[in-house]
Design an enzyme around this catalytic site. Sequence first.
Site, PDB file in Angstrom:
ATOM      1  N   ALA A  57       0.849  -1.192   0.000  1.00 26.35           N
ATOM      2  CA  ALA A  57       0.000   0.000   0.000  1.00 26.35           C
ATOM      3  C   ALA A  57       0.881   1.236   0.000  1.00 26.35           C
ATOM      4  O   ALA A  57       1.923   1.264   0.668  1.00 26.35           O
ATOM      5  CB  ALA A  57      -0.931   0.005   1.207  1.00 26.35           C
ATOM      6  N   ASP A  58       0.458   2.253  -0.709  1.00 25.14           N
ATOM      7  CA  ASP A  58       1.154   3.536  -0.731  1.00 25.14           C
ATOM      8  C   ASP A  58       0.514   4.432   0.320  1.00 25.14           C
ATOM      9  O   ASP A  58      -0.592   4.952   0.121  1.00 25.14           O
ATOM     10  CB  ASP A  58       1.040   4.162  -2.118  1.00 25.14           C
ATOM     11  CG  ASP A  58       1.862   5.449  -2.243  1.00 25.14           C
ATOM     12  OD1 ASP A  58       2.374   5.934  -1.207  1.00 25.14           O
ATOM     13  OD2 ASP A  58       1.975   5.967  -3.364  1.00 25.14           O
ATOM     14  N   LEU A  59       1.197   4.603   1.444  1.00 27.48           N
ATOM     15  CA  LEU A  59       0.633   5.358   2.562  1.00 27.48           C
ATOM     16  C   LEU A  59       0.576   6.849   2.296  1.00 27.48           C
ATOM     17  O   LEU A  59      -0.022   7.588   3.083  1.00 27.48           O
ATOM     18  CB  LEU A  59       1.439   5.083   3.837  1.00 27.48           C
ATOM     19  CG  LEU A  59       1.559   3.616   4.265  1.00 27.48           C
ATOM     20  CD1 LEU A  59       2.188   3.516   5.645  1.00 27.48           C
ATOM     21  CD2 LEU A  59       0.204   2.925   4.233  1.00 27.48           C
ATOM     22  N   GLY A  81       7.965   2.142  12.604  1.00 26.62           N
ATOM     23  CA  GLY A  81       9.333   2.503  12.955  1.00 26.62           C
ATOM     24  C   GLY A  81       9.793   3.771  12.266  1.00 26.62           C
ATOM     25  O   GLY A  81      10.986   3.921  11.972  1.00 26.62           O
ATOM     26  N   ARG A  83      10.479   7.992  11.857  1.00 24.47           N
ATOM     27  CA  ARG A  83      10.910   9.063  12.755  1.00 24.47           C
ATOM     28  C   ARG A  83       9.680   9.706  13.396  1.00 24.47           C
ATOM     29  O   ARG A  83       8.594   9.724  12.800  1.00 24.47           O
ATOM     30  CB  ARG A  83      11.696  10.120  11.987  1.00 24.47           C
ATOM     31  CG  ARG A  83      13.056   9.665  11.523  1.00 24.47           C
ATOM     32  CD  ARG A  83      13.946  10.848  11.205  1.00 24.47           C
ATOM     33  NE  ARG A  83      15.023  10.486  10.294  1.00 24.47           N
ATOM     34  CZ  ARG A  83      16.068  11.253  10.022  1.00 24.47           C
ATOM     35  NH1 ARG A  83      16.165  12.448  10.583  1.00 24.47           N
ATOM     36  NH2 ARG A  83      17.000  10.865   9.183  1.00 24.47           N
ATOM     37  N   ARG A  89       1.988  12.850   9.975  1.00 23.90           N
ATOM     38  CA  ARG A  89       1.889  13.551   8.697  1.00 23.90           C
ATOM     39  C   ARG A  89       1.206  12.695   7.631  1.00 23.90           C
ATOM     40  O   ARG A  89       0.595  13.224   6.691  1.00 23.90           O
ATOM     41  CB  ARG A  89       3.271  13.993   8.208  1.00 23.90           C
ATOM     42  CG  ARG A  89       3.876  15.107   9.068  1.00 23.90           C
ATOM     43  CD  ARG A  89       5.063  15.762   8.379  1.00 23.90           C
ATOM     44  NE  ARG A  89       6.212  14.877   8.262  1.00 23.90           N
ATOM     45  CZ  ARG A  89       7.137  14.720   9.215  1.00 23.90           C
ATOM     46  NH1 ARG A  89       7.021  15.369  10.378  1.00 23.90           N
ATOM     47  NH2 ARG A  89       8.167  13.917   9.022  1.00 23.90           N
ATOM     48  N   HIS A 124      22.069   4.555  14.036  1.00 21.32           N
ATOM     49  CA  HIS A 124      22.006   3.102  13.921  1.00 21.32           C
ATOM     50  C   HIS A 124      22.387   2.488  15.262  1.00 21.32           C
ATOM     51  O   HIS A 124      22.749   3.178  16.214  1.00 21.32           O
ATOM     52  CB  HIS A 124      22.919   2.598  12.801  1.00 21.32           C
ATOM     53  CG  HIS A 124      22.299   2.704  11.437  1.00 21.32           C
ATOM     54  ND1 HIS A 124      21.187   1.982  11.072  1.00 21.32           N
ATOM     55  CD2 HIS A 124      22.636   3.454  10.351  1.00 21.32           C
ATOM     56  CE1 HIS A 124      20.865   2.266   9.820  1.00 21.32           C
ATOM     57  NE2 HIS A 124      21.725   3.165   9.365  1.00 21.32           N
ATOM     58  N   ASN A 127      25.286   3.687  17.331  1.00 15.69           N
ATOM     59  CA  ASN A 127      25.114   5.040  17.860  1.00 15.69           C
ATOM     60  C   ASN A 127      24.251   5.021  19.116  1.00 15.69           C
ATOM     61  O   ASN A 127      24.574   5.672  20.122  1.00 15.69           O
ATOM     62  CB  ASN A 127      24.460   5.947  16.823  1.00 15.69           C
ATOM     63  CG  ASN A 127      25.179   5.941  15.492  1.00 15.69           C
ATOM     64  OD1 ASN A 127      24.550   5.753  14.463  1.00 15.69           O
ATOM     65  ND2 ASN A 127      26.496   6.130  15.478  1.00 15.69           N
ATOM     66  N   ASP A 154      19.462  -2.983  18.094  1.00 18.75           N
ATOM     67  CA  ASP A 154      18.256  -3.211  17.309  1.00 18.75           C
ATOM     68  C   ASP A 154      17.390  -4.332  17.871  1.00 18.75           C
ATOM     69  O   ASP A 154      16.168  -4.184  17.978  1.00 18.75           O
ATOM     70  CB  ASP A 154      18.630  -3.545  15.862  1.00 18.75           C
ATOM     71  CG  ASP A 154      19.076  -2.322  15.080  1.00 18.75           C
ATOM     72  OD1 ASP A 154      19.017  -1.214  15.631  1.00 18.75           O
ATOM     73  OD2 ASP A 154      19.495  -2.481  13.918  1.00 18.75           O
TER      74      ASP A 154
END
Length: 366
Positions: A57-59, A81, A83, A89, A124, A127, A154
């Site tokens: 699907a194209d959100l 996941g 930002r 938005r 990542h 970091n 992770d």
Amino acid sequence: MLEGVRIVEISGLGPGPFCAMHLADLGADVIAVERPGDGAPGQPRKLVNRGKRSVVADLKTAAGRDFVLDLIADADALIEGMRPGVMERLGLGPEVCMARNPRLVYGRMTGWGQTGPMAQVAGHDNNYTALSGALYYNGAPDAPPSTAFAVTGDVGGGALYLAVGLLSGILRARGTGVGTVVDAAIVDGSAHMLQLLLGAKAKGYIHGERGRNLHDSSHFYATYRCADGQFITVGAIEPQFYALLVQALGLAGDARFARQWQREAWPELHQHLAEVFATDTREGWCRRLEGTDACFAPVLSPAEAAAHPHNVARGVYVEADGFLQTAPAPRFDGAVRPVGRIPAPGAHGDEVRAGLQTGSPWRESA
């Protein structure tokens, strides 16, 4: 164990998909919403999609957004996941989704968290663990700190904490009808994992810098190179296990090794054991020490680990869909759950959309 649990995953990178895979491994019905173009010819298969159903699907479109809202209308949880602010938005933030489904558990997986001065910064695994303190004690004192790829942050500090948060929220929602937003940040989880280390620090086992601790400078908790260039580990912390190690190495008569906790002697003793272990191959040391209480194990690659008799007996690794994979964990009542198939992107689009038209895209509980 999680049959009847319904998860919508907004597919991304790293810890979010791993969390969704873990829940699918345990029986949850996971629908992964993938981007258009995912899985184009030449791209590798996504092993973390095993056991899921895949839709595309194209959100960024109204149709894609409405499709996701239809999916979450009867779901237990959503995983995203992005930002902070991106889902808002797109019109799929927590307020919108929980207005559609008040009992939804909305799982947010990020490195830095939803708030704080670093929240919008890229990063990542290394970091996040560096900033949390989890990277500091990794490695030898004469080398830079290092970490295994995508494991400590992770998976350990991210995906597994998100899974616990989602399941906790689902339990509450099933009792109260009220959902929640789970803010799972790798910096938080990897810091939380340091509690055992901080406890060891309080006991004096860990000091204020690398190279002064039992795990990075002692002779009895270390990794050693063998004659063939391979490596073995020993972790004989407790006195009874240490005594067995010393005896097995033929050093019981060496008075120096009676001073296990005399830190001043550790460099000399470590060097001596390095010379001892360099006299034989990894396989030779396995024949001598494996299966004893000397707290010993060889350092194996994943391919070698898959062939080790203990891992074979427990079914720790499996060959499935043409790939070496790890088996689902943990196991319940002694049984290993089967590995799910890896779907092609969008493979279940027609099935899921047909389910929406007839009432529900979700599978019946087992």
